[in-house]
Design a protein around this motif. Structure first.
Motif, short mmCIF file in Angstrom:
data_model
loop_
_atom_site.label_atom_id
_atom_site.label_comp_id
_atom_site.label_asym_id
_atom_site.label_seq_id
_atom_site.Cartn_x
_atom_site.Cartn_y
_atom_site.Cartn_z
N ARG A 44 6.82 0.01 -2.68
CA ARG A 44 6.71 -0.45 -4.06
C ARG A 44 7.90 0.03 -4.90
NH1 ARG A 44 1.40 1.49 -3.30
NH2 ARG A 44 1.79 3.16 -4.81
N ARG A 45 8.29 1.29 -4.71
CA ARG A 45 9.42 1.84 -5.46
C ARG A 45 10.70 1.08 -5.14
NH1 ARG A 45 13.87 4.74 -4.84
NH2 ARG A 45 13.54 4.86 -2.62
N LYS A 97 0.81 -1.22 0.00
CA LYS A 97 0.00 0.00 0.00
C LYS A 97 0.85 1.27 0.00
CE LYS A 97 -0.54 -0.35 4.99
NZ LYS A 97 -1.46 -0.64 6.08
N ASP A 98 2.10 1.15 0.40
CA ASP A 98 2.99 2.32 0.47
C ASP A 98 3.78 2.45 -0.83
OD1 ASP A 98 4.34 4.35 2.51
OD2 ASP A 98 5.92 3.42 1.31
N SER A 99 3.74 3.61 -1.43
CA SER A 99 4.43 3.80 -2.71
C SER A 99 5.94 3.69 -2.59
CB SER A 99 4.05 5.16 -3.33
OG SER A 99 4.50 6.22 -2.50
N TRP A 100 6.50 4.03 -1.44
CA TRP A 100 7.96 3.92 -1.26
C TRP A 100 8.40 2.47 -1.19
CZ3 TRP A 100 11.17 7.65 -2.32
CH2 TRP A 100 10.69 8.96 -2.30
#
Length: 85
Positions: free
Chosen positions: A76-77, A71-74
């Motif tokens: 995922r990045r 859920k956290d974009s960081w």
């Protein structure tokens, strides 16, 4: 399972450094860290998986793929960056 997320984060980071000797023993612990409520702990788990990937790419790949759905974009990045290297 410490209450302090910084302690959990440090423990996960240590697993990445120590786990190369026995990747399969460390993966269940990192799987739990990838489910932690704190995104910094999850990011540390991705970093640990990056370190372990040098020892056993096939073993860590499913965990990195799961991190792509975080859920956290960081998180995922970090997973994308790890998979691209």
């Amino acid at each position: 399972k410490d209450e302090d997320s910084w302690v959990r984060r440090a423990a996960v980071a240590a697993l990445g450094k120590l786990g190369a000797a026995d990747v399969k023993a460390v993966l269940p612990l990192l799987e739990g860290a990838l489910k932690n409520e704190n995104s910094w702990v999850r990011r540390a788990a991705v970093a640990a998986l990056r370190q372990l990937g040098a020892a056993d790419v096939k073993a860590v790949l499913p965990f990195l793929e799961a991190a792509l759905k975080d859920k956290d974009s960081w998180v995922r990045r970090d997973a994308v960056e790890t998979l691209s290297n």
